[in-house]
Design a protein around this motif. Structure first.
Motif, PDB file in Angstrom:
ATOM      1  N   LYS A   1       0.736  -1.132   0.090  1.00 56.32           N
ATOM      2  CA  LYS A   1       0.064  -0.120   0.036  1.00 56.32           C
ATOM      3  C   LYS A   1       0.746   1.331   0.039  1.00 56.32           C
ATOM      4  O   LYS A   1       0.596   2.184  -0.621  1.00 56.32           O
ATOM      5  CB  LYS A   1      -0.930   0.170   1.309  1.00 56.32           C
ATOM      6  CG  LYS A   1      -2.051  -1.063   1.200  1.00 56.32           C
ATOM      7  CD  LYS A   1      -2.806  -0.546   2.598  1.00 56.32           C
ATOM      8  CE  LYS A   1      -4.189  -1.462   2.551  1.00 56.32           C
ATOM      9  NZ  LYS A   1      -4.817  -1.167   3.885  1.00 56.32           N
ATOM     10  N   LEU A   2       1.776   1.317   0.906  1.00 58.67           N
ATOM     11  CA  LEU A   2       2.949   2.468   1.043  1.00 58.67           C
ATOM     12  C   LEU A   2       3.650   2.417  -0.155  1.00 58.67           C
ATOM     13  O   LEU A   2       3.873   3.671  -0.929  1.00 58.67           O
ATOM     14  CB  LEU A   2       3.581   2.116   2.167  1.00 58.67           C
ATOM     15  CG  LEU A   2       4.446   3.387   2.756  1.00 58.67           C
ATOM     16  CD1 LEU A   2       3.271   4.533   2.991  1.00 58.67           C
ATOM     17  CD2 LEU A   2       5.006   3.067   4.188  1.00 58.67           C
ATOM     18  N   LEU A   3       4.010   1.476  -0.894  1.00 61.33           N
ATOM     19  CA  LEU A   3       4.812   1.322  -2.154  1.00 61.33           C
ATOM     20  C   LEU A   3       4.148   1.964  -3.283  1.00 61.33           C
ATOM     21  O   LEU A   3       4.861   2.845  -3.818  1.00 61.33           O
ATOM     22  CB  LEU A   3       5.346   0.038  -2.484  1.00 61.33           C
ATOM     23  CG  LEU A   3       6.068  -0.170  -3.749  1.00 61.33           C
ATOM     24  CD1 LEU A   3       7.578   0.552  -3.626  1.00 61.33           C
ATOM     25  CD2 LEU A   3       6.365  -1.830  -4.024  1.00 61.33           C
TER      26      LEU A   3
ATOM     27  N   ASP B   1       2.028  10.900  -3.012  1.00 64.30           N
ATOM     28  CA  ASP B   1       2.713  11.585  -2.134  1.00 64.30           C
ATOM     29  C   ASP B   1       1.560  12.314  -1.153  1.00 64.30           C
ATOM     30  O   ASP B   1       1.924  12.064  -0.015  1.00 64.30           O
ATOM     31  CB  ASP B   1       3.426  12.888  -2.808  1.00 64.30           C
ATOM     32  CG  ASP B   1       4.561  12.494  -3.402  1.00 64.30           C
ATOM     33  OD1 ASP B   1       5.073  11.319  -3.314  1.00 64.30           O
ATOM     34  OD2 ASP B   1       5.152  13.288  -4.137  1.00 64.30           O
ATOM     35  N   ALA B   2       0.482  12.329  -1.329  1.00 65.48           N
ATOM     36  CA  ALA B   2      -0.571  12.930  -0.549  1.00 65.48           C
ATOM     37  C   ALA B   2      -1.079  11.867   0.637  1.00 65.48           C
ATOM     38  O   ALA B   2      -1.078  12.177   1.725  1.00 65.48           O
ATOM     39  CB  ALA B   2      -1.913  13.101  -1.230  1.00 65.48           C
ATOM     40  N   GLU B   3      -1.094  10.524   0.108  1.00 64.64           N
ATOM     41  CA  GLU B   3      -1.116   9.474   0.874  1.00 64.64           C
ATOM     42  C   GLU B   3      -0.064   9.382   2.032  1.00 64.64           C
ATOM     43  O   GLU B   3      -0.520   8.940   3.013  1.00 64.64           O
ATOM     44  CB  GLU B   3      -1.519   8.165   0.258  1.00 64.64           C
ATOM     45  CG  GLU B   3      -2.885   8.206  -0.531  1.00 64.64           C
ATOM     46  CD  GLU B   3      -3.093   7.073  -1.648  1.00 64.64           C
ATOM     47  OE1 GLU B   3      -4.115   6.511  -1.690  1.00 64.64           O
ATOM     48  OE2 GLU B   3      -1.960   6.680  -2.203  1.00 64.64           O
ATOM     49  N   ARG B   4       1.229   9.463   1.335  1.00 66.07           N
ATOM     50  CA  ARG B   4       2.288   9.283   2.318  1.00 66.07           C
ATOM     51  C   ARG B   4       2.480  10.331   3.314  1.00 66.07           C
ATOM     52  O   ARG B   4       3.080  10.298   4.646  1.00 66.07           O
ATOM     53  CB  ARG B   4       3.608   8.994   1.196  1.00 66.07           C
ATOM     54  CG  ARG B   4       3.815   7.733   0.668  1.00 66.07           C
ATOM     55  CD  ARG B   4       4.988   7.690  -0.167  1.00 66.07           C
ATOM     56  NE  ARG B   4       5.109   6.678  -0.787  1.00 66.07           N
ATOM     57  CZ  ARG B   4       6.220   6.234  -1.505  1.00 66.07           C
ATOM     58  NH1 ARG B   4       7.018   7.194  -1.509  1.00 66.07           N
ATOM     59  NH2 ARG B   4       6.325   5.107  -1.854  1.00 66.07           N
ATOM     60  N   GLU B   5       1.961  11.473   2.921  1.00 63.21           N
ATOM     61  CA  GLU B   5       1.969  12.656   3.872  1.00 63.21           C
ATOM     62  C   GLU B   5       1.102  12.569   5.084  1.00 63.21           C
ATOM     63  O   GLU B   5       1.159  13.254   5.926  1.00 63.21           O
ATOM     64  CB  GLU B   5       1.915  13.998   2.994  1.00 63.21           C
ATOM     65  CG  GLU B   5       2.923  14.461   2.289  1.00 63.21           C
ATOM     66  CD  GLU B   5       2.551  15.292   1.338  1.00 63.21           C
ATOM     67  OE1 GLU B   5       1.455  16.379   1.605  1.00 63.21           O
ATOM     68  OE2 GLU B   5       3.353  15.919   0.133  1.00 63.21           O
ATOM     69  N   ASP B   6      -0.058  11.779   4.882  1.00 60.41           N
ATOM     70  CA  ASP B   6      -1.214  11.906   5.828  1.00 60.41           C
ATOM     71  C   ASP B   6      -0.916  10.627   7.031  1.00 60.41           C
ATOM     72  O   ASP B   6      -1.278   9.734   6.565  1.00 60.41           O
ATOM     73  CB  ASP B   6      -2.277  11.593   5.293  1.00 60.41           C
ATOM     74  CG  ASP B   6      -3.604  11.899   6.149  1.00 60.41           C
ATOM     75  OD1 ASP B   6      -3.450  12.365   7.296  1.00 60.41           O
ATOM     76  OD2 ASP B   6      -4.624  11.440   5.708  1.00 60.41           O
TER      77      ASP B   6
ATOM     78  N   HIS C   1       1.005   5.802  11.820  1.00 57.74           N
ATOM     79  CA  HIS C   1      -0.343   5.248  11.305  1.00 57.74           C
ATOM     80  C   HIS C   1      -0.642   6.249  10.208  1.00 57.74           C
ATOM     81  O   HIS C   1      -0.747   7.344  10.030  1.00 57.74           O
ATOM     82  CB  HIS C   1      -1.416   5.285  12.241  1.00 57.74           C
ATOM     83  CG  HIS C   1      -2.947   5.007  11.575  1.00 57.74           C
ATOM     84  ND1 HIS C   1      -3.090   3.913  11.257  1.00 57.74           N
ATOM     85  CD2 HIS C   1      -3.665   5.749  11.054  1.00 57.74           C
ATOM     86  CE1 HIS C   1      -4.272   3.881  10.557  1.00 57.74           C
ATOM     87  NE2 HIS C   1      -4.677   4.997  10.359  1.00 57.74           N
ATOM     88  N   PHE C   2      -0.488   5.533   9.101  1.00 62.37           N
ATOM     89  CA  PHE C   2      -0.757   6.311   7.491  1.00 62.37           C
ATOM     90  C   PHE C   2      -2.509   6.242   7.441  1.00 62.37           C
ATOM     91  O   PHE C   2      -3.158   5.280   7.129  1.00 62.37           O
ATOM     92  CB  PHE C   2      -0.243   5.602   6.390  1.00 62.37           C
ATOM     93  CG  PHE C   2       1.223   5.945   6.337  1.00 62.37           C
ATOM     94  CD1 PHE C   2       2.046   6.982   5.906  1.00 62.37           C
ATOM     95  CD2 PHE C   2       2.187   5.026   6.919  1.00 62.37           C
ATOM     96  CE1 PHE C   2       3.200   7.008   5.916  1.00 62.37           C
ATOM     97  CE2 PHE C   2       3.433   4.932   7.112  1.00 62.37           C
ATOM     98  CZ  PHE C   2       4.227   6.087   6.513  1.00 62.37           C
ATOM     99  N   ASN C   3      -3.163   7.581   7.613  1.00 60.48           N
ATOM    100  CA  ASN C   3      -4.458   7.701   7.737  1.00 60.48           C
ATOM    101  C   ASN C   3      -5.206   7.133   6.414  1.00 60.48           C
ATOM    102  O   ASN C   3      -6.064   6.423   6.593  1.00 60.48           O
ATOM    103  CB  ASN C   3      -4.811   8.975   7.972  1.00 60.48           C
ATOM    104  CG  ASN C   3      -4.388   9.592   9.552  1.00 60.48           C
ATOM    105  OD1 ASN C   3      -4.525   8.732  10.377  1.00 60.48           O
ATOM    106  ND2 ASN C   3      -3.654  10.590   9.711  1.00 60.48           N
ATOM    107  N   LYS C   4      -4.773   7.732   5.200  1.00 56.62           N
ATOM    108  CA  LYS C   4      -5.477   7.418   4.058  1.00 56.62           C
ATOM    109  C   LYS C   4      -5.146   5.927   3.681  1.00 56.62           C
ATOM    110  O   LYS C   4      -6.124   5.638   2.957  1.00 56.62           O
ATOM    111  CB  LYS C   4      -5.010   8.409   3.020  1.00 56.62           C
ATOM    112  CG  LYS C   4      -5.294   9.774   3.231  1.00 56.62           C
ATOM    113  CD  LYS C   4      -4.990  10.729   2.361  1.00 56.62           C
ATOM    114  CE  LYS C   4      -5.512  12.356   2.488  1.00 56.62           C
ATOM    115  NZ  LYS C   4      -5.053  13.118   1.500  1.00 56.62           N
ATOM    116  N   LEU C   5      -4.105   5.476   4.186  1.00 57.19           N
ATOM    117  CA  LEU C   5      -4.043   4.000   3.764  1.00 57.19           C
ATOM    118  C   LEU C   5      -4.304   2.896   4.672  1.00 57.19           C
ATOM    119  O   LEU C   5      -4.461   1.787   4.503  1.00 57.19           O
ATOM    120  CB  LEU C   5      -2.242   3.992   3.476  1.00 57.19           C
ATOM    121  CG  LEU C   5      -1.724   4.740   2.371  1.00 57.19           C
ATOM    122  CD1 LEU C   5      -0.311   4.415   2.504  1.00 57.19           C
ATOM    123  CD2 LEU C   5      -2.454   4.441   0.908  1.00 57.19           C
ATOM    124  N   ASP C   6      -4.865   3.345   5.816  1.00 52.85           N
ATOM    125  CA  ASP C   6      -5.310   2.711   7.037  1.00 52.85           C
ATOM    126  C   ASP C   6      -4.172   1.634   7.217  1.00 52.85           C
ATOM    127  O   ASP C   6      -4.498   0.459   7.059  1.00 52.85           O
ATOM    128  CB  ASP C   6      -6.360   1.941   6.661  1.00 52.85           C
ATOM    129  CG  ASP C   6      -7.168   1.275   8.155  1.00 52.85           C
ATOM    130  OD1 ASP C   6      -6.917   1.673   9.222  1.00 52.85           O
ATOM    131  OD2 ASP C   6      -7.833   0.175   7.941  1.00 52.85           O
TER     132      ASP C   6
END
Length: 72
Positions: free
Chosen positions: A41-43, A47-52, A61-66
């Motif tokens: 998921k992180l890979l 950038d927006a998902e990684r920043e949150d 905890h990466f919010n947008k990716l749960d």
């Protein structure tokens, strides 16, 4: 080497993405590296998902990716 953070909360760690790795550096300078291939998921995240992200008592905890990454 981008440095991602949010303005919502002061963080005691740095989260850095570089060369297919996630680096988490604590305020005392201890650094841990995680291959992004361990976290598809992180890979594949934007950038927006990684920043949150938020710091938790056990890690990040990466919010947008749960997605939770334990660093302690």
């Amino acid at each position: 080497m981008p440095f991602f953070h949010t303005r919502k909360q002061e963080k005691k760690v740095k989260v850095i993405f570089n060369n297919g790795l996630l680096f988490v550096e604590s305020e005392n300078g201890k650094q841990q590296a995680f291959p992004l291939e361990w976290f598809p998921k992180l890979l594949n995240a934007s950038d927006a998902e990684r920043e949150d992200w938020v710091q938790t008592d056990k890690g990040i905890h990466f919010n947008k990716l749960d997605l939770d990454i334990t660093t302690s």
